[in-house]
Structure formats: structure tokens, C-alpha cells
Design a protein around this motif. Structure first.
Motif, mmCIF file in Angstrom:
data_model
loop_
_atom_site.group_PDB
_atom_site.id
_atom_site.type_symbol
_atom_site.label_atom_id
_atom_site.label_comp_id
_atom_site.label_asym_id
_atom_site.label_seq_id
_atom_site.Cartn_x
_atom_site.Cartn_y
_atom_site.Cartn_z
ATOM 1 N N ASN A 358 35.784 52.830 39.326
ATOM 2 C CA ASN A 358 36.738 52.238 40.267
ATOM 3 C C ASN A 358 36.332 50.828 40.679
ATOM 4 O OD1 ASN A 358 38.165 54.603 40.174
ATOM 5 N ND2 ASN A 358 37.546 55.315 42.203
ATOM 6 N N TYR A 359 35.048 50.646 40.991
ATOM 7 C CA TYR A 359 34.600 49.330 41.451
ATOM 8 C C TYR A 359 34.735 48.282 40.356
ATOM 9 C CZ TYR A 359 31.699 45.547 43.117
ATOM 10 O OH TYR A 359 31.250 44.310 43.501
ATOM 11 N N ALA A 360 34.273 48.618 39.168
ATOM 12 C CA ALA A 360 34.309 47.647 38.078
ATOM 13 C C ALA A 360 35.745 47.259 37.728
ATOM 14 C CB ALA A 360 33.596 48.218 36.850
ATOM 15 N N MET A 361 36.612 48.227 37.586
ATOM 16 C CA MET A 361 37.966 47.944 37.142
ATOM 17 C C MET A 361 38.822 47.330 38.238
ATOM 18 S SD MET A 361 37.582 48.669 34.080
ATOM 19 C CE MET A 361 39.249 48.467 33.459
ATOM 20 N N SER A 362 38.621 47.735 39.494
ATOM 21 C CA SER A 362 39.414 47.143 40.565
ATOM 22 C C SER A 362 39.061 45.676 40.773
ATOM 23 C CB SER A 362 39.211 47.911 41.875
ATOM 24 O OG SER A 362 37.876 47.808 42.326
ATOM 25 N N SER A 363 37.795 45.329 40.581
ATOM 26 C CA SER A 363 37.395 43.928 40.685
ATOM 27 C C SER A 363 38.030 43.082 39.589
ATOM 28 C CB SER A 363 35.866 43.805 40.621
ATOM 29 O OG SER A 363 35.258 44.468 41.711
ATOM 30 N N LEU A 364 38.195 43.668 38.421
ATOM 31 C CA LEU A 364 38.756 42.927 37.293
ATOM 32 C C LEU A 364 40.275 42.831 37.327
ATOM 33 C CD1 LEU A 364 36.571 44.278 34.331
ATOM 34 C CD2 LEU A 364 36.550 41.961 35.275
ATOM 35 N N PHE A 365 40.928 43.874 37.822
ATOM 36 C CA PHE A 365 42.379 43.942 37.688
ATOM 37 C C PHE A 365 43.129 43.995 39.021
ATOM 38 C CE2 PHE A 365 40.696 45.665 33.710
ATOM 39 C CZ PHE A 365 41.366 44.872 32.788
ATOM 40 N N THR A 366 42.812 44.942 39.878
ATOM 41 C CA THR A 366 43.643 45.162 41.053
ATOM 42 C C THR A 366 43.566 44.019 42.048
ATOM 43 O OG1 THR A 366 43.281 47.543 40.808
ATOM 44 C CG2 THR A 366 44.161 46.769 42.921
ATOM 45 N N TRP A 367 42.357 43.575 42.381
ATOM 46 C CA TRP A 367 42.214 42.503 43.371
ATOM 47 C C TRP A 367 41.690 41.211 42.744
ATOM 48 C CZ3 TRP A 367 40.754 47.554 45.022
ATOM 49 C CH2 TRP A 367 41.560 48.074 46.029
ATOM 50 N N ARG A 368 42.030 40.987 41.510
ATOM 51 C CA ARG A 368 41.598 39.724 40.901
ATOM 52 C C ARG A 368 42.300 38.562 41.624
ATOM 53 N NH1 ARG A 368 45.693 41.567 37.654
ATOM 54 N NH2 ARG A 368 47.244 40.043 36.951
ATOM 55 N N ARG A 369 41.600 37.445 41.741
ATOM 56 C CA ARG A 369 42.181 36.284 42.393
ATOM 57 C C ARG A 369 43.259 35.681 41.492
ATOM 58 N NH1 ARG A 369 40.116 34.524 47.001
ATOM 59 N NH2 ARG A 369 38.055 35.254 47.640
ATOM 60 N N ARG A 370 44.398 35.432 42.100
ATOM 61 C CA ARG A 370 45.505 34.854 41.353
ATOM 62 C C ARG A 370 45.699 33.404 41.770
ATOM 63 N NH1 ARG A 370 46.192 40.094 42.417
ATOM 64 N NH2 ARG A 370 47.145 41.450 40.885
#
Length: 371
Positions: A358-370
């Protein structure tokens, strides 16, 4: 406000940094008050506005057309008092920088005394203090006083610097001292003074000037219960940040509560309702994942918080990227349980797999800076 013909166009000696959000009524009042408080001083005022919907940036632009000592940094898709202060200080060349709130609760009349003190070679930082003789907290209630005192004790142990009011948001710092702290700043939350003092490679030389905290005139307070979480994040980052990133620590704390949620659902279904272990573990995983998403959105990723449609799509993304982790969670836990491993230990193993994913993937995708 001073007429442009009366302004000294020599380089500013003092930059006054004012972070703002929805302060359109207060910003002209503060500028006039500062002008009266600093006669004969070469100052500039830099408002750093986080795209206020009430038009604060436009108000400051109109002020700047009359008085070129006033500037605005209009930030878009960026929030946070600490980062606003840092950007404001870095945008100026003045040898001294002051930070003051826009809400007129800080007493601008002591800016002159603070400047006189910091001009002396034996001082790096001058703090507007509520807790030295002559200062006060105004009409604070007993609860706010207690919270402030507890937070102050925690901060004092951390900074290694004798400051009676390390939680103050009103201070003046030498540029060279600020630049020494800059590489280690956490930029978390709203207590930038604490961050600067705790990030200094050597303890700062500090002086304090008393003032009495005033009541906000216009607008609403930006303080809410979540700033306490940000303060805890800052404390943890200054204490352990060299080893573990603060965001990961926050994610882990949210995850710890997620474990409680997971076991609550698992216990109710497996021990109470009598559902199979596989079904119970699956239900617990789904609820815990959603719980972690919403708490992390509010706490861990507060500076990148998803809202509106983005919140819904973020929740969908979070669930999608965690699907593999959830499957591994169920698979690992079921495999262990099927080999006569105690059900609690089986569940813990499954949860650990999910947390890492969860931590690795959420950092990459869910809350990535846009952009």
C-alpha cells in the motif's frame, strides 16, 4: 499606506514574510500597521498566498501598484505555512527576514525592537515571545493554554536552543543563519520557527522580545485538530527523520490504526458471526484499506489532499493498486492458517504484506504530485 514618491528605493534591509490564505480583509491593514511601525527602515513585505478563493492575491497586487515595497507570491496547487515561509525568505536578498501572521494577532509594533536586536552581531534569531516578562497570550482559554505549554515543552527538548516560546509564529532571522538550517528543514506543518531552530547545525543565538497575542480581526482561524498531527509529524521528523522519512512514519501510524480496524472486523466476523476465516479476512482487508485511504488523505498526504472527484478516483486508484497486496494478504494468511498457525499470527503476516504494498504504490500513483 505611504505614497510611492515617499519611498526609499534603496535595497531592503528587512523582508517581512506573510503567509496568507483567505486574508483579503487583513492584508491592507497589516501593511499600513507595518509602515507605521517601521519609520525610516528599508523594508519589503512579501505575501505568500496559497491561491485564496477570497481574492487575497489580487488584493495584494492592487496594493503593490501603489507601494512597490509590497510583493505577492501566488502559489497554485501548493499549500502549507512552512513551505510558504521558506519560499518567501528565499525570494528576497535582504539580510534579515521576519515572519508574521496576516491576521493581526502578532504585534507588529515590536518589529523595530526585533530589528535593533538582530542587527547586533551576537544574535541569529529574535523571537516575538508570549512567555517572557511583558508578554501574554491574550484571551486564550485554559485548554489552549495547556496545549501550548505541552507543545512548548516538547519543542524545547528538541531544539537544543533556549527559547521560551519555540511555538511562536512571529520571529526575525538572519539570512545566513536561515541558510545554514535550510538543508535540514522538514517543511512540515505550521511551526517553521521550531523547524529552523531544530535544523540548525549549531545551536542558534537567540534573543526574545515580549508581545501580547491579539484577537483576530477578520476571517477565520486556520487552526484545526489536524495541525496537532502535523506538529507530531514535525517532532518525529526532527527526532528520527535522518533514519526514517516523516511521511512513512505518518503512514505507519495510520497503518497501526488500520491494524486495529482490521482485527476488529476480523474478530467480529470470524469469532462472533461465525463466518469462514477466508471471508472474514477478505472483509477485514477491504474495510482496513478504505480506512487507511481516507485517514492518509486527511493526515499523511494533507498537503496533497484529494477532494471532490479526485477523492473518488483516488479511492478507486488506491483500491486498484492495493488489489495485489490484498490478494497476497489473504493468500499468505490463509496459507499459514491452513498449516495450524494461530489465526492472529496468520492475520498479522497478511497485514504486513498489504502495508508494504500500500505504501509503495500509493506514493507512486494515488498521491503523486501533479503539475
Amino acid at each position: 499606506m505611504a505614497d510611492a514618491s515617499q519611498i526609499n528605493f534603496l535595497p531592503a534591509e528587512l523582508s517581512i514574510i506573510v503567509p496568507t490564505f483567505n486574508e483579503s480583509q487583513n492584508v491592507p491593514l497589516l501593511a499600513e500597521a507595518v509602515a507605521k511601525a517601521l519609520p525610516g527602515v528599508r523594508w519589503e513585505m512579501i505575501y505568500v498566498d496559497d491561491n485564496s478563493p477570497d481574492g487575497t492575491s489580487e488584493t495584494v497586487r492592487q496594493m503593490a501598484l501603489v507601494d512597490p515595497r509590497i510583493r505577492v507570491i501566488h502559489r497554485h496547487n501548493r499549500r502549507g505555512l512552512a513551505t510558504a515561509c521558506i519560499e518567501g525568505i528565499l525570494s528576497s536578498a535582504a539580510p534579515y527576514a521576519a515572519v508574521i501572521d496576516a491576521d493581526l494577532q502578532h504585534d507588529e509594533k515590536i518589529l523595530g525592537a526585533m530589528l535593533e536586536r538582530i542587527r547586533q552581531d551576537n544574535v541569529d534569531l529574535v523571537v516575538g515571545s508570549r512567555y517572557v516578562e511583558g508578554g501574554g497570550v491574550g484571551d486564550w482559554d485554559s485548554k489552549r493554554v495547556m496545549v501550548s505549554k505541552v507543545a512548548t515543552r516538547m519543542a524545547t527538548r528538541l531544539t537544543r536552543t533556549p527559547i521560551s516560546d519555540p511555538m511562536s509564529g512571529f520571529f526575525m532571522v538572519r539570512r545566513d543563519a536561515f541558510l545554514r538550517s535550510l538543508p535540514n528543514l522538514s517543511s512540515i506543518g505550521f511551526k517553521i520557527l521550531l523547524d529552523i531552530a531544530a535544523s540548525a547545525p549549531q545551536p542558534l543565538r537567540v534573543a526574545e522580545v515580549p508581545y501580547t497575542f491579539r484577537t483576530r480581526q477578520h476571517g477565520e482561524s486556520k487552526l484545526d485538530s489536524l495541525v496537532l498531527w502535523e506538529y507530531l509529524q514535525l517532532i518525529l521528523d526532527k527526532a528520527f527523520g535522518r533514519y526514517i522519512p516523516a511521511r512513512f512514519m505518518s503512514f505507519a501510524m495510520v497503518g497501526s490504526f488500520g491494524v486495529f480496524v482490521h482485527f476488529t472486523i476480523l474478530t467480529i466476523m470470524f469469532m462472533g458471526v461465525g463466518a469462514t476465516f477466508e471471508v472474514s479476512q477478505a472483509a477485514a482487508s477491504i474495510v482496513a484499506i478504505s480506512n487507511n485511504f481516507f485517514l492518509n488523505n486527511a493526515l499523511t498526504y494533507r498537503d496533497q489532499r484529494l477532494k471532490g472527484r479526485a477523492l473518488f478516483f483516488g479511492w478507486v486508484t488506491f483500491n486498484l493498486v492495493c488489489a495485489t497486496g490484498a490478494a497476497a494478504n489473504i493468500g499468505v494468511a490463509d496459507w499459514l492458517f491452513g498449516r495450524n498457525t494461530y489465526w492472529v499470527l496468520s492475520a498479522i503476516a497478511g497485514v504486513l504484506v498489504s502495508v508494504v504494498w500500500n505504501y509503495a504504490m500509493s506514493s507512486l500513483f494515488t498521491w503523486r504530485r501533479r503539475s
